[in-house]
Design a protein around this motif. Structure first.
Motif, PDB file in Angstrom:
ATOM      1  N   ASP A 311      20.438  -8.305 -15.477  1.00 37.03           N
ATOM      2  CA  ASP A 311      19.620  -8.796 -14.369  1.00 37.03           C
ATOM      3  C   ASP A 311      20.400  -8.774 -13.063  1.00 37.03           C
ATOM      4  O   ASP A 311      19.842  -8.494 -11.995  1.00 37.03           O
ATOM      5  CB  ASP A 311      19.139 -10.217 -14.675  1.00 37.03           C
ATOM      6  N   VAL A 312      21.692  -9.090 -13.151  1.00 34.55           N
ATOM      7  CA  VAL A 312      22.598  -9.124 -11.998  1.00 34.55           C
ATOM      8  C   VAL A 312      23.943  -8.629 -12.504  1.00 34.55           C
ATOM      9  O   VAL A 312      24.259  -8.751 -13.693  1.00 34.55           O
ATOM     10  CB  VAL A 312      22.702 -10.550 -11.413  1.00 34.55           C
ATOM     11  N   PHE A 313      24.755  -8.064 -11.597  1.00 35.71           N
ATOM     12  CA  PHE A 313      26.032  -7.514 -12.030  1.00 35.71           C
ATOM     13  C   PHE A 313      27.141  -7.942 -11.079  1.00 35.71           C
ATOM     14  O   PHE A 313      26.926  -8.054  -9.862  1.00 35.71           O
ATOM     15  CB  PHE A 313      25.968  -5.984 -12.086  1.00 35.71           C
ATOM     16  N   VAL A 314      28.342  -8.171 -11.643  1.00 29.63           N
ATOM     17  CA  VAL A 314      29.539  -8.491 -10.859  1.00 29.63           C
ATOM     18  C   VAL A 314      30.570  -7.407 -11.159  1.00 29.63           C
ATOM     19  O   VAL A 314      31.037  -7.283 -12.294  1.00 29.63           O
ATOM     20  CB  VAL A 314      30.107  -9.878 -11.228  1.00 29.63           C
ATOM     21  N   ALA A 315      30.897  -6.613 -10.150  1.00 36.90           N
ATOM     22  CA  ALA A 315      31.720  -5.415 -10.370  1.00 36.90           C
ATOM     23  C   ALA A 315      33.039  -5.496  -9.632  1.00 36.90           C
ATOM     24  O   ALA A 315      33.083  -5.807  -8.442  1.00 36.90           O
ATOM     25  CB  ALA A 315      30.959  -4.164  -9.916  1.00 36.90           C
ATOM     26  N   SER A 316      34.115  -5.192 -10.365  1.00 34.94           N
ATOM     27  CA  SER A 316      35.404  -4.968  -9.725  1.00 34.94           C
ATOM     28  C   SER A 316      35.889  -3.545  -9.964  1.00 34.94           C
ATOM     29  O   SER A 316      36.802  -3.091  -9.284  1.00 34.94           O
ATOM     30  CB  SER A 316      36.453  -5.964 -10.238  1.00 34.94           C
ATOM     31  N   GLU A 366      29.459 -19.790  -4.896  1.00 36.60           N
ATOM     32  CA  GLU A 366      28.518 -19.737  -3.780  1.00 36.60           C
ATOM     33  C   GLU A 366      27.803 -18.399  -3.713  1.00 36.60           C
ATOM     34  O   GLU A 366      26.571 -18.337  -3.576  1.00 36.60           O
ATOM     35  CB  GLU A 366      29.270 -19.997  -2.472  1.00 36.60           C
ATOM     36  N   ARG A 367      28.555 -17.305  -3.836  1.00 39.04           N
ATOM     37  CA  ARG A 367      27.966 -15.977  -3.664  1.00 39.04           C
ATOM     38  C   ARG A 367      27.058 -15.591  -4.840  1.00 39.04           C
ATOM     39  O   ARG A 367      26.007 -14.979  -4.655  1.00 39.04           O
ATOM     40  CB  ARG A 367      29.065 -14.923  -3.486  1.00 39.04           C
ATOM     41  N   ILE A 368      27.449 -15.949  -6.072  1.00 40.92           N
ATOM     42  CA  ILE A 368      26.599 -15.598  -7.211  1.00 40.92           C
ATOM     43  C   ILE A 368      25.319 -16.412  -7.186  1.00 40.92           C
ATOM     44  O   ILE A 368      24.246 -15.909  -7.567  1.00 40.92           O
ATOM     45  CB  ILE A 368      27.360 -15.770  -8.553  1.00 40.92           C
ATOM     46  N   ALA A 369      25.393 -17.648  -6.722  1.00 38.97           N
ATOM     47  CA  ALA A 369      24.176 -18.456  -6.598  1.00 38.97           C
ATOM     48  C   ALA A 369      23.221 -17.824  -5.584  1.00 38.97           C
ATOM     49  O   ALA A 369      22.001 -17.766  -5.818  1.00 38.97           O
ATOM     50  CB  ALA A 369      24.530 -19.877  -6.183  1.00 38.97           C
ATOM     51  N   GLU A 370      23.766 -17.332  -4.474  1.00 40.52           N
ATOM     52  CA  GLU A 370      22.931 -16.687  -3.454  1.00 40.52           C
ATOM     53  C   GLU A 370      22.299 -15.409  -4.003  1.00 40.52           C
ATOM     54  O   GLU A 370      21.124 -15.127  -3.751  1.00 40.52           O
ATOM     55  CB  GLU A 370      23.778 -16.368  -2.222  1.00 40.52           C
ATOM     56  N   LEU A 371      23.092 -14.623  -4.753  1.00 39.73           N
ATOM     57  CA  LEU A 371      22.564 -13.370  -5.288  1.00 39.73           C
ATOM     58  C   LEU A 371      21.468 -13.634  -6.325  1.00 39.73           C
ATOM     59  O   LEU A 371      20.430 -12.958  -6.334  1.00 39.73           O
ATOM     60  CB  LEU A 371      23.691 -12.541  -5.914  1.00 39.73           C
ATOM     61  N   LEU A 372      21.686 -14.609  -7.185  1.00 38.98           N
ATOM     62  CA  LEU A 372      20.669 -14.943  -8.180  1.00 38.98           C
ATOM     63  C   LEU A 372      19.380 -15.418  -7.510  1.00 38.98           C
ATOM     64  O   LEU A 372      18.274 -15.085  -7.952  1.00 38.98           O
ATOM     65  CB  LEU A 372      21.194 -16.019  -9.129  1.00 38.98           C
ATOM     66  N   ALA A 373      19.523 -16.158  -6.420  1.00 39.73           N
ATOM     67  CA  ALA A 373      18.347 -16.689  -5.730  1.00 39.73           C
ATOM     68  C   ALA A 373      17.571 -15.603  -4.993  1.00 39.73           C
ATOM     69  O   ALA A 373      16.352 -15.714  -4.813  1.00 39.73           O
ATOM     70  CB  ALA A 373      18.770 -17.791  -4.758  1.00 39.73           C
ATOM     71  N   THR A 374      18.265 -14.565  -4.546  1.00 44.64           N
ATOM     72  CA  THR A 374      17.620 -13.513  -3.735  1.00 44.64           C
ATOM     73  C   THR A 374      17.529 -12.185  -4.475  1.00 44.64           C
ATOM     74  O   THR A 374      17.279 -11.146  -3.865  1.00 44.64           O
ATOM     75  CB  THR A 374      18.395 -13.305  -2.418  1.00 44.64           C
ATOM     76  N   GLN A 375      17.702 -12.185  -5.777  1.00 53.34           N
ATOM     77  CA  GLN A 375      17.824 -10.936  -6.525  1.00 53.34           C
ATOM     78  C   GLN A 375      16.578 -10.056  -6.415  1.00 53.34           C
ATOM     79  O   GLN A 375      16.689  -8.823  -6.408  1.00 53.34           O
ATOM     80  CB  GLN A 375      18.143 -11.205  -7.993  1.00 53.34           C
TER      81      GLN A 375
END
Length: 406
Positions: A311-316, A366-375
Motif C-alpha cells: 500500500d505504501v513503500f519506504v525505500a533506501s 511524522e513523514r510516514i504518518a503524512e504519507l499514509l494520510a495522503t496516500q
C-alpha cells in the motif's frame, strides 16, 4: 544490431538487473535479430541466471576488467598487426570490437567523493574507446564534478561518449556545466521493465502471498550502502531500521514487507547484497509475525511484483524506489544522494525524500504518518505522471538505435 553492455548484472543489485533487462526487452522488441553481450562483474552467477537466448555473458570481473581487458584493448589500438591475435586470445575484446555500441549502465558514475568507484567508471568505458566502439551512457546519475580528480576524468572522457543520457534535472545541470553537447535528458530505463504473468507466478510459488490478504502492508527496503556510511559516523543502522519496522507494526498496526532489493544468494559478502543486513534486522524485530521477509534472491521482475502489492513503500535502495513508483505505490525515500530526489521530481513528489543525514525516529514517524494520510492523492499523482516518465525513459532507446546504426 549487436549491443555490448557493462555496469549492470543479473545477480546482486536488482536495480542493475532491471536496467539490463529493460534494455534487452526494449531493443529486442525493435530488432528481433538483436544480440547482446553482457560484460559482467559476476560472470558465473550471471551466466546461471541468464534466460535470454540472445544474450551472451562474458567475464569482466573488476580485476580482469582493470588489468587484462584494458591492457588488451590498448594494445589492440596501438598495434594493428596484432589485433587478430589479441581478439583470439581475449574473446571479450573481439566481442567488444565487433559490437555496434557499448551501453554503460552504471547507475551512478563520475561523482565527487566516490574515488574507488571512479576507477571502475573509467575502466568500464576505456576498452570500447580503445577499440573504436561507440559508447552510450544510459540514464544514470552523474556529478557534481568539483573535486580535481573526478573533474579531470569527466572532462577527459565524457566528451568522447557518443551520447549521454541524464537521469534527472540535477544530473543534467551538472553535465551541462562541463560544457558537454552530447547530453540528452531522460529517465531511468528500468521504469519500462515489463512484469509478465510468468514472473508473478514464480513469486506466488516462492512467497506466501496470503500475507497481503488483509490489512495495510508497508514495504521497507534497507540499504547496505547506508549502513556502511551510518556506522562510519557512529550510528546504529540495524537498530534504526528495526525501530522503523516496530513503529509500523506495533504503533500503527501495519504489516511490513522487508525487501532485500540487492541480493546475492549463497554468500555473506555485503557488496550489492542486502540479504545479510535484512536477516540481522528481521532477527530483532518486535513482531516478526507481522513481517514478511523473503530470504532469497528474487528476480527484478519478481521484486517489482511484490513491491506492487504494498500500500505504501519506504525505500533506501534506489531501484526499489523506481519499482515502487513504477507500480504506482506511494513512496517515502530515505536516501544519500541527489539521484533519489531528481527522480521524485519527475513526479512532483520531491517532498517525500528525506536525506539520511536528517533522519531521526521522530522525522520518520511524522513523514510516514503524512504519507499514509495522503496516500490516495499521492497515488493519483503517480498515475498521472507515470506515462510521461516512461515515455521519457523510452527516448533513450531511440538514442541507442541511432548510435548503433550509425
Amino acid at each position: 544490431m549487436k549491443v555490448a553492455i557493462i555496469g549492470s548484472a543479473l545477480s546482486g543489485n536488482k536495480g542493475a538487473a532491471a536496467m539490463l533487462e529493460s534494455a534487452v526487452q526494449q531493443l529486442s522488441g525493435r530488432d528481433p535479430e538483436a544480440r547482446f553481450l553482457l560484460l559482467s562483474m559476476y560472470p558465473r552467477s550471471d551466466a546461471e541466471q541468464n534466460e535470454y537466448p540472445n544474450m551472451t555473458v562474458r567475464d569482466a570481473s573488476p580485476l580482469r576488467l582493470g588489468l587484462l581487458l584494458n591492457s588488451a584493448a590498448l594494445l589492440h589500438c596501438v598495434l594493428p598487426p596484432l589485433r587478430r591475435l589479441i581478439e583470439n586470445s581475449v574473446p571479450e575484446i573481439k566481442a567488444l570490437a565487433t559490437a555496434d555500441v557499448l551501453l554503460d549502465q552504471g547507475g551512478i558514475t563520475f561523482v565527487d567523493g566516490r574515488g574507488k568507484f571512479l576507477i571502475y567508471n573509467v575502466a568500464s568505458i576505456l576498452p570500447a574507446l580503445f577499440v573504436g566502439t561507440p559508447v552510450v551512457k544510459c540514464a544514470q546519475a552523474m556529478g557534481p564534478f568539483r573535486t580535481p580528480v573526478n573533474r579531470l576524468a569527466a572532462k577527459a572522457l565524457l566528451p568522447r561518449m557518443a551520447a549521454i543520457v541524464s537521469r534527472g534535472a540535477v544530473t543534467h545541470e551538472h553535465l551541462l556545466g562541463l560544457g558537454l553537447t552530447n547530453v540528452t535528458a531522460g529517465a531511468d530505463l528500468a521504469f519500462t521493465l515489463e512484469v509478465t504473468e510468468q514472473d508473478a507466478a514464480a513469486v506466488r510459488e516462492a512467497v506466501d502471498m496470503s500475507f497481503f490478504d488483509d490489512g495495510e502492508v508497508v514495504g521497507v527496503s534497507p540499504s547496505a550502502v547506508l549502513r556502511k556510511s551510518a556506522e562510519a559516523a557512529g550510528g546504529d543502522y540495524v537498530g534504526e531500521v528495526r525501530r522503523m519496522i516496530d513503529h509500523l507494526t506495533q504503533d500503527l498496526g501495519k504489516k511490513v514487507l522487508l525487501v532485500a532489493h540487492s541480493a546475492r544468494a549463497h554468500t555473506e559478502k555485503t557488496h550489492n547484497n542486502d540479504l545479510p543486513l535484512c536477516r540481522e534486522i528481521y532477527a530483532g524485530v518486535a513482531s516478526p509475525e507481522r513481517v514478511l521477509f523473503p530470504d532469497d534472491e528474487l528476480s527484478s521482475q519478481g521484486l517489482r511484483y511484490l513491491i506492487g502489492r504494498c500500500d505504501v513503500f519506504v525505500a533506501s535502495r534506489f531501484h526499489a524506489m523506481v519499482s515502487s513508483l513504477a507500480m504506482g505505490v506511494p513512496t517515502l525515500v530515505i536516501g544519500w544522494s541527489h539521484k533519489y530526489r531528481e527522480v521524485l521530481d519527475m513526479f512532483g513528489l520531491a517532498e517525500w525524500a528525506v536525506g539520511h543525514d536528517a533522519y531521526t525516529d521522530e522525522v520518520f514517524a511524522e513523514r510516514i504518518a503524512e504519507l499514509l494520510a495522503t496516500q490516495d492523492d499521492v497515488r493519483e499523482q503517480l498515475r498521472t505522471a507515470l506515462p510521461l516518465v516512461k515515455a521519457k525513459a523510452l527516448e533513450q532507446v531511440d538514442v541507442i538505435e541511432r548510435v548503433a546504426r550509425s
